[in-house]
Design an enzyme around this catalytic site. Structure first.
Site, short mmCIF file in Angstrom:
data_model
loop_
_atom_site.label_atom_id
_atom_site.label_comp_id
_atom_site.label_asym_id
_atom_site.label_seq_id
_atom_site.Cartn_x
_atom_site.Cartn_y
_atom_site.Cartn_z
N THR A 140 9.66 6.32 12.27
CA THR A 140 11.31 6.41 10.99
C THR A 140 10.83 7.53 10.14
O THR A 140 9.41 7.54 9.18
CB THR A 140 11.04 5.22 10.69
OG1 THR A 140 11.57 4.46 9.88
CG2 THR A 140 10.06 4.08 10.74
N ASP A 141 11.78 7.39 9.21
CA ASP A 141 11.42 8.31 7.78
C ASP A 141 11.01 7.24 7.15
O ASP A 141 10.32 8.38 6.02
CB ASP A 141 13.13 8.85 7.57
CG ASP A 141 14.44 7.83 7.46
OD1 ASP A 141 13.91 6.26 7.92
OD2 ASP A 141 15.46 8.52 6.58
N GLU A 142 11.41 6.41 7.73
CA GLU A 142 10.27 5.55 6.37
C GLU A 142 9.34 5.15 5.93
O GLU A 142 8.39 4.92 5.09
CB GLU A 142 10.84 3.95 6.89
CG GLU A 142 12.29 3.30 6.84
CD GLU A 142 12.23 2.01 6.79
OE1 GLU A 142 11.77 1.21 5.76
OE2 GLU A 142 13.77 1.31 7.14
N TYR B 151 7.21 -2.67 7.67
CA TYR B 151 7.23 -2.59 9.10
C TYR B 151 7.08 -1.00 8.71
O TYR B 151 6.79 -0.21 9.23
CB TYR B 151 9.07 -2.25 9.06
CG TYR B 151 9.73 -1.61 9.74
CD1 TYR B 151 9.65 -1.71 11.09
CD2 TYR B 151 10.71 -0.37 8.87
CE1 TYR B 151 10.09 -0.67 11.70
CE2 TYR B 151 10.80 0.34 9.93
CZ TYR B 151 10.75 0.15 11.56
OH TYR B 151 11.53 1.44 12.25
N LYS C 162 4.63 0.77 10.96
CA LYS C 162 4.92 2.52 11.48
C LYS C 162 3.82 4.04 11.46
O LYS C 162 3.39 4.51 12.17
CB LYS C 162 6.34 2.93 11.34
CG LYS C 162 7.71 1.91 12.16
CD LYS C 162 7.34 1.69 13.57
CE LYS C 162 7.84 2.53 14.21
NZ LYS C 162 8.22 2.52 15.37
P1 NAD Z 1 14.94 -2.44 18.44
O1 NAD Z 1 14.56 -4.07 17.43
O2 NAD Z 1 16.96 -3.49 18.52
O3 NAD Z 1 14.81 -2.92 19.95
C1 NAD Z 1 13.26 -3.00 20.09
C2 NAD Z 1 12.89 -3.30 21.12
O4 NAD Z 1 11.89 -3.39 21.80
C3 NAD Z 1 13.49 -4.38 22.41
O5 NAD Z 1 14.39 -4.08 23.33
C4 NAD Z 1 11.82 -5.53 22.10
O6 NAD Z 1 12.56 -6.00 23.08
C5 NAD Z 1 11.07 -4.37 22.31
N1 NAD Z 1 9.88 -4.40 22.00
C6 NAD Z 1 9.23 -5.76 21.27
N2 NAD Z 1 8.30 -5.89 20.61
C7 NAD Z 1 7.74 -5.65 21.85
C8 NAD Z 1 6.62 -5.34 22.88
N3 NAD Z 1 5.18 -6.06 21.90
N4 NAD Z 1 6.16 -5.31 23.98
C9 NAD Z 1 7.45 -4.12 24.66
N5 NAD Z 1 9.13 -4.11 23.79
C10 NAD Z 1 8.76 -4.43 22.70
O7 NAD Z 1 14.38 -1.33 18.16
P2 NAD Z 1 15.56 0.53 17.62
O8 NAD Z 1 16.29 0.00 16.85
O9 NAD Z 1 15.94 0.14 18.56
O10 NAD Z 1 14.36 0.82 17.04
C11 NAD Z 1 12.98 1.27 18.27
C12 NAD Z 1 12.50 2.47 17.99
O11 NAD Z 1 12.62 3.56 17.20
C13 NAD Z 1 11.27 1.68 17.01
O12 NAD Z 1 10.27 1.89 17.21
C14 NAD Z 1 11.63 1.93 15.22
O13 NAD Z 1 11.34 2.04 14.53
C15 NAD Z 1 12.44 3.34 16.23
N6 NAD Z 1 13.64 3.76 14.57
C16 NAD Z 1 14.71 3.53 14.74
C17 NAD Z 1 15.60 3.41 13.99
C18 NAD Z 1 17.06 2.60 13.78
O14 NAD Z 1 17.95 2.98 12.46
N7 NAD Z 1 17.38 1.74 14.30
C19 NAD Z 1 15.55 5.38 13.10
C20 NAD Z 1 14.40 5.55 13.33
C21 NAD Z 1 13.12 5.36 14.16
O1 DAU Z 2 15.41 4.60 7.76
C1 DAU Z 2 15.03 3.90 9.43
C2 DAU Z 2 15.06 2.61 9.37
O2 DAU Z 2 16.53 2.12 9.18
C3 DAU Z 2 14.31 2.51 10.63
O3 DAU Z 2 13.08 2.33 10.69
C4 DAU Z 2 14.16 0.67 10.92
O4 DAU Z 2 14.03 -0.04 12.14
C5 DAU Z 2 16.02 -0.16 10.48
O5 DAU Z 2 16.20 -0.73 10.14
C6 DAU Z 2 16.65 0.75 9.64
O6 DAU Z 2 15.94 0.12 8.08
P1 DAU Z 2 16.90 0.15 7.15
O7 DAU Z 2 16.12 -1.04 6.11
O8 DAU Z 2 17.38 0.97 6.31
O9 DAU Z 2 17.93 -0.69 7.75
P2 DAU Z 2 19.09 -2.20 7.46
O10 DAU Z 2 20.63 -1.87 8.25
O11 DAU Z 2 18.64 -3.46 7.23
O12 DAU Z 2 19.64 -1.94 5.54
C7 DAU Z 2 20.42 -0.10 5.73
C8 DAU Z 2 20.82 -0.42 3.85
O13 DAU Z 2 21.16 -1.54 4.04
C9 DAU Z 2 19.58 -1.05 3.11
O14 DAU Z 2 19.43 -0.48 2.31
C10 DAU Z 2 19.94 -2.09 2.98
C11 DAU Z 2 20.95 -3.11 2.78
N1 DAU Z 2 21.18 -4.06 2.98
C12 DAU Z 2 21.17 -4.86 4.76
C13 DAU Z 2 21.34 -5.59 5.60
C14 DAU Z 2 20.72 -5.97 6.62
C15 DAU Z 2 22.26 -4.59 2.58
O15 DAU Z 2 23.00 -4.46 1.12
N2 DAU Z 2 22.84 -6.34 3.25
C16 DAU Z 2 22.39 -6.68 4.47
O16 DAU Z 2 22.66 -7.39 5.13
#
Ligand code: NAD
Ligand code: DAU
Length: 360
Positions: free
Chosen positions: A135-137, A160, A164
């Site tokens: 992730t970019d985080e 988190y 990562k």
């Molecule tokens: P998500 O939380 O929707 O899904 C995570 C999945 O992993 C779930 O199906 C969960 O059951 C499974 N899981 C959790 N722990 C596990 C374990 N110990 N063994 C096997 N499976 C397990 O997450 P997402 O948003 O789909 O993100 C997927 C990946 O992409 C993550 O690694 C996250 O860090 C990365 N990522 C997410 C975003 C985003 O915006 N959502 C952006 C950049 C990177």
């Molecule tokens: O940048 C990549 C990341 O994006 C991934 O690595 C993470 O897995 C994914 O969850 C996401 O992280 P963020 O923290 O950016 O996403 P989130 O949707 O939780 O929040 C987006 C923005 O909105 C953040 O600045 C917090 C704000 N927010 C979020 C929630 C849930 C609110 O203002 N109110 C809310 O209730």
């Protein structure tokens, strides 16, 4: 023929990725290993249940024995590690499971892949590849100017992103120490179908539909760089097939949006797309917005420079924000049953605990 081991394939991005590759490639076998935590949902994969080139295995990436069984039963070519605890707010409440799954789980998976993939001379078959979905985080937080590049130092600022970043460093160490064939992708915020409504976009859509207040953290001016999930899936598949092992690739949509603007856009689209005679239509307005206590350590701005993957591998995001965000709202409106199922039970408890003080 390529055999993919996808971990976390029942989550948001993992399930989109499985749909994407099964549509795109004919010569593949897909194993989905998922622990089915609160975020894992087999409903996301209902339409491919019973496919002969797809197999689901319920299990944990920390379970070394199970991983050994999988690697000894299947000739795994690609590992794509999506499995993770992914929500920043949950990591702020308790980081234990984040370290277990994201750090130890990744290390266990790497170890077993190395054990099965390394040849007697210490080398690896060219077909074998491991992709760590990061992730970019991990780069921390930007001020008004600048972009995250692959060379930007790691500076994670919440549990988190620290977990990562730790996983990324372990992956890097396997490449440097054992010549292990892995690459890392670092993507910005994704949006699209099947995202669990703890994350901003589906949470706002769900709250609009159920007439609940919409919690905006702090001043609402934090910026995220949004990418449609299918474009992320395309990028991962390209890196897997054409990327250089040992390299990091940033992925992003060049699409910075302030949180408050995103919330207003969503309110407008949900209202517009609801049927004329839907009673909820009149109740949806910006009056639902409530500015609440900020997230601790809230990163101010994320913005990705994705020039490396564009220039070296020819990837470009294909879905415009206007198209992607409307598709996303439409998907949630058309999948009311899915939304209802994931927002009952456990979710209500989570919502109460996470937002009670903020919204009271
Ligand atoms: P998500 O939380 O929707 O899904 C995570 C999945 O992993 C779930 O199906 C969960 O059951 C499974 N899981 C959790 N722990 C596990 C374990 N110990 N063994 C096997 N499976 C397990 O997450 P997402 O948003 O789909 O993100 C997927 C990946 O992409 C993550 O690694 C996250 O860090 C990365 N990522 C997410 C975003 C985003 O915006 N959502 C952006 C950049 C990177
Ligand atoms: O940048 C990549 C990341 O994006 C991934 O690595 C993470 O897995 C994914 O969850 C996401 O992280 P963020 O923290 O950016 O996403 P989130 O949707 O939780 O929040 C987006 C923005 O909105 C953040 O600045 C917090 C704000 N927010 C979020 C929630 C849930 C609110 O203002 N109110 C809310 O209730």
């Amino acid at each position: 023929m390529y055999t993919y081991l996808i971990t976390g394939g029942a989550g948001f991005i993992g399930s989109n990725f499985i749909h994407y590759i099964l549509n795109k490639h004919k010569d593949i076998f897909v194993i989905n290993l998922d622990k089915l935590t609160y975020a894992g949902n087999l409903d996301n994969l209902k339409s491919i249940e019973g496919y002969k080139n797809y197999k689901f295995i319920k299990g944990d990436i920390c379970d070394e024995k199970l991983l050994e069984e999988i690697f000894s039963s299947y000739d795994v070519d690609y590992v794509v590690n999506f499995a993770a605890e992914s929500h920043v707010d949950r990591s702020i409440k308790d980081s234990t499971i984040f370290v277990k799954t994201n750090v130890l789980g990744t290390q266990t998976l790497l170890n077993v892949a190395k054990e099965y993939w390394q040849e007697p001379d210490g080398g690896y078959n060219k077909k074998k590849k491991f992709l760590q979905v990061s992730t970019d985080e991990v780069y921390g937080s930007l001020g008004k100017e600048g972009y995250f590049r692959e060379t930007t130092p790691l500076d994670p600022r919440n549990p988190y992103s620290a977990s990562k970043a730790s996983a990324d460093l372990i992956v890097k160490s396997y490449c440097d120490t054992y010549g292990f064939p892995a690459s890392i992708t670092r993507c910005s915020n994704n949006y699209g179908p099947y995202q669990f409504p703890e994350k901003l976009i589906p949470l706002v859509i769900n709250n609009c539909l159920s007439g609940k207040k919409i919690p905006v953290y702090g001043d609402g001016l934090n910026i995220r760089d949004w990418l449609y999930v299918e474009d992320h899936c395309k990028a991962i598949d390209i890196v897997l097939r054409k990327g250089k092992m040992g390299d990091v690739y940033n992925i992003g949509g060049n699409n910075e949006v302030k949180n408050i603007d995103m919330v207003k856009i969503l309110i407008k689209i949900v209202k517009e797309l609801l049927n004329e005679n839907d009673e909820r239509k009149d109740l949806i307005s910006e009056e639902l917005i409530k500015f609440v206590e900020d997230r601790k350590g809230h990163d101010r701005r994320y913005a990705i420079d994705a020039n490396k993957i564009k220039k070296k591998l020819g990837w470009v995001p294909e879905t415009t924000f206007e198209e992607g965000i409307r598709n996303t709202v439409k998907w949630y409106l058309n999948n009311g049953e899915w939304l209802k199922n994931v927002t009952s039970g456990e979710y209500l408890k989570y919502y109460e605990e996470m937002y009670k003080e903020r919204l009271d």
